[in-house]
Design an enzyme around this catalytic site. Structure first.
Site, PDB file in Angstrom:
ATOM      1  N   HIS A 377       0.811  -1.222   0.000  1.00 52.32           N
ATOM      2  CA  HIS A 377       0.000   0.000   0.000  1.00 52.32           C
ATOM      3  C   HIS A 377       0.846   1.275   0.000  1.00 52.32           C
ATOM      4  CE1 HIS A 377       0.900  -0.478   4.285  1.00 52.32           C
ATOM      5  NE2 HIS A 377       0.561   0.797   4.460  1.00 52.32           N
ATOM      6  N   ASP A 378       2.029   1.243   0.584  1.00 53.46           N
ATOM      7  CA  ASP A 378       2.880   2.437   0.668  1.00 53.46           C
ATOM      8  C   ASP A 378       4.105   2.356  -0.236  1.00 53.46           C
ATOM      9  OD1 ASP A 378       1.684   4.368   2.209  1.00 53.46           O
ATOM     10  OD2 ASP A 378       2.481   3.638   4.113  1.00 53.46           O
ATOM     11  N   LYS A 381       6.246   5.342  -1.478  1.00 51.45           N
ATOM     12  CA  LYS A 381       7.209   6.061  -0.641  1.00 51.45           C
ATOM     13  C   LYS A 381       8.649   5.794  -1.067  1.00 51.45           C
ATOM     14  CE  LYS A 381       4.413   6.452   3.562  1.00 51.45           C
ATOM     15  NZ  LYS A 381       4.256   6.042   4.983  1.00 51.45           N
ATOM     16  N   HIS A 406       2.814  10.144  -2.864  1.00 55.30           N
ATOM     17  CA  HIS A 406       3.152   8.715  -2.814  1.00 55.30           C
ATOM     18  C   HIS A 406       2.001   7.782  -3.205  1.00 55.30           C
ATOM     19  CE1 HIS A 406       1.366   8.459   1.298  1.00 55.30           C
ATOM     20  NE2 HIS A 406       1.323   7.158   1.064  1.00 55.30           N
ATOM     21  N   HIS A 432      -5.630   4.588  -0.456  1.00 51.05           N
ATOM     22  CA  HIS A 432      -5.578   4.342   0.989  1.00 51.05           C
ATOM     23  C   HIS A 432      -5.440   5.597   1.832  1.00 51.05           C
ATOM     24  CE1 HIS A 432      -1.214   4.788   0.436  1.00 51.05           C
ATOM     25  NE2 HIS A 432      -1.109   4.875   1.742  1.00 51.05           N
ATOM     26  N   ASP A 461      -4.088   0.635   8.699  1.00 49.89           N
ATOM     27  CA  ASP A 461      -2.806   1.333   8.549  1.00 49.89           C
ATOM     28  C   ASP A 461      -2.658   2.418   9.610  1.00 49.89           C
ATOM     29  OD1 ASP A 461      -0.336   2.045   7.387  1.00 49.89           O
ATOM     30  OD2 ASP A 461      -1.299   3.579   6.153  1.00 49.89           O
TER      31      ASP A 461
END
Length: 531
Positions: A377-378, A381, A406, A432, A461
């Site tokens: 999900h990240d 970054k 991001h 998200h 999260d």
């Protein structure tokens, strides 16, 4: 392949391995439905001593159509029904015949219609309009004709049961081949193999041995085998060791099969080994309860060769899927470890996302897909400079603009793949940071315009991030974190998901702590336990 080549791998156990006696045989069930008691008595007398394939008859009696219907409900394995036409009504038997097929859904029982008044139910009309298997006038039904009719009915019932059992086995195998991504697909396939084998050898529960056919599929473990699927006596013994449920002779049979990659038959058992190119060994064990004919042995050998290939392909697919999962989790951890003081964040949110999806009522397949996609999900970054991502203090307006890129960066990275998991991960990565009230980014989506996966991702999260130490903040207390979630209910978060999480908060917190503990155990495997 010649007969000689085919039989080379079939080995019979020594005579001293054949000491176990066959089980007690069961009986064919015959239901008599007639309102005249003399008919029941005469039928039993005429068929006394009847035997087919080594089994006798078990007589059941009903004196009305209603009693006959109840007997069929309580005994779905009735092989033949001798049914009178005229009982409590002039067409009671015909009504029952229709109910058996249409309401009870029993297409297997063989129905022999008997009538003392042929004119009341003309044979041609009855044969055309009702799903019956024979029509006899009581006056013409001599002892020999009754014997012939019952024998024919039982033989047809036996064959239909074999076909039905084969169909069920094929459905299991098809289900396993369609969705190999499920964790238990190997077990589903093994169960289908067992069903097919028992059908192939006429060991299904329509055979004349007491109890269902018994067998299992197992994988090797050191000098033993772990059961992965079972039927009959072994139906509830998954994960047990074979040595715990077999006697010494049976255990010796499967060890010899595994050590030689051959099929072994004794008088009461069969064991076959399916060796893999990876070196793993799977065995199929059956209590056959009778000697197999040469043709049956050849069929087993051919079937076993096909199963070997199928098991190999299935196992390889599972290994590929597991590798895929590990790569996703590893990449997710690489990204998160840049911002987290401790790792395993992606593992925690993946498991908590699965749990929240489960409690929110998502289908099992969707929950598993969410768990697999969540670690990425990240991923966007990875393109954020350390000066912004790792900044200990508050971000200024320019830096916030950079960090808010991001989600779209992550979408661009993941959306290049056509893989279903990666496509799902791309959508979660993009959405998200969206908020229920529309105040999120990058697109300002609101409410149910945000995919349910992304809404779940936002909740878990944030919860795990609040409870974790980061470079720019300390870990929050559980009470403060839960209070924040409740405060943002209907603003940042889907209110229904917050209600679900808070209703099961102890389960979520326990899951998170378990993963943290597992991580610590991996890092310090030799630490001393506290007293």
């Amino acid at each position: 392949m010649t007969d000689h080549e085919l039989r080379d791998d079939i080995v019979f156990a020594a005579e001293d391995d054949m000491g176990a006696s066959p089980r007690e045989r069961k009986a064919w069930k015959l239901l008599i439905v007639d309102d005249e008691e003399d008919v029941h008595s005469i039928t039993r007398m005429v068929l006394e001593g009847f035997e087919f394939e080594g089994a006798r008859l078990e007589f059941l009696s009903a004196f009305s159509a209603d009693e006959g219907r109840q007997a069929l409900i309580e005994n779905p394995d009735i092989a033949v029904m001798l049914l009178d036409v005229v009982m409590e009504t002039p067409h009671a038997g015909l009504d029952l015949a229709r109910q058996v097929r249409e309401e009870l859904g029993n297409a297997l029982v063989r129905i022999i219609l008997r009538t003392g008044q042929p004119g009341q139910a003309p044979e041609r009309q009855v044969i055309i309009n009702y799903d019956i298997n024979d029509y006899k006038s009581k006056s013409e039904l001599t002892a020999q004709k009754l014997f012939t009719a019952v024998t024919t009915g039982i033989r047809s019932y036996r064959d239909l049961r074999a076909i039905d059992s084969s169909r069920q086995g094929l459905e299991d195998i098809i289900a396993a081949s369609v969705d190999l991504f499920q964790a238990d697909s190997l077990e589903l396939f093994a169960r289908g193999v067992l069903t097919q084998m028992t059908s192939l050898l006429h060991l299904e529960d329509s055979s004349m041995y007491l109890g269902d056919a018994s067998g299992f599929a197992a994988r090797d473990r050191l000098d033993d085998f772990v059961i992965i699927a079972g039927t009959g006596d072994f139906s509830s013994l998954e994960s047990r060791l074979a040595s715990e449920v077999l006697d010494a002779q049976e255990m010796d049979l499967i060890r010899r099969a595994a050590s030689t990659d051959q099929c072994f038959f004794s008088q009461t058992s069969y064991a076959g080994c399916f060796g893999m190119t990876s070196g793993a060994r799977h065995v199929l064990f059956l209590r056959v309860l009778r000697e197999l004919t040469p043709l049956e042995q050849d069929l087993v050998q051919i079937f076993a060769a096909n199963v070997t290939v199928a098991f190999e392909n299935l196992q390889l697919n599972q290994e590929i899927a597991q590798t895929h999962r590990e790569v996703i989790f590893t990449l997710g951890e690489v990204v998160e470890n840049r911002a987290l003081a401790g790792g395993m964040h992606v593992h925690r949110v993946a498991e908590m996302a699965w749990l929240l999806g489960h409690h929110a009522g998502l289908p099992a397949d969707d929950c598993e897909l969410l768990r697999l996609a969540m670690p990425m999900h990240d991923v966007g970054k990875v393109a954020i400079p350390d000066s912004v991502l790792l900044k200990a203090g508050p971000l200024d307006e320019v830096e916030r603009g950079i960090i808010e890129q991001h989600p779209r960066l992550g979408f661009d990275i993941l959306n290049r793949s056509g893989n279903h998991i990666m496509q799902t991960a791309a959508r979660i990565a993009l959405e998200h940071q969206e908020a229920w009230d529309g105040s999120g980014y990058p697109k300002g989506l609101a409410g149910e315009d945000i995919h349910i996966f992304s809404r779940i991702a936002r909740v878990v999260d944030v919860l795990d991030s609040l409870l974790s130490e980061r470079v720019y903040k300390g870990a929050w207390t559980v009470a403060d974190a839960l209070a924040y979630l409740h405060d943002q209910r209907g603003r940042m978060f889907d209110p229904a998901l917050i209600d679900t999480l808070l209703a099961h908060k102890d389960e979520f917190l326990a899951l998170r702590e378990d993963i943290i503990q597992q991580s610590q155990d991996i890092k310090m495997p030799h630490r001393e336990k506290k007293p």
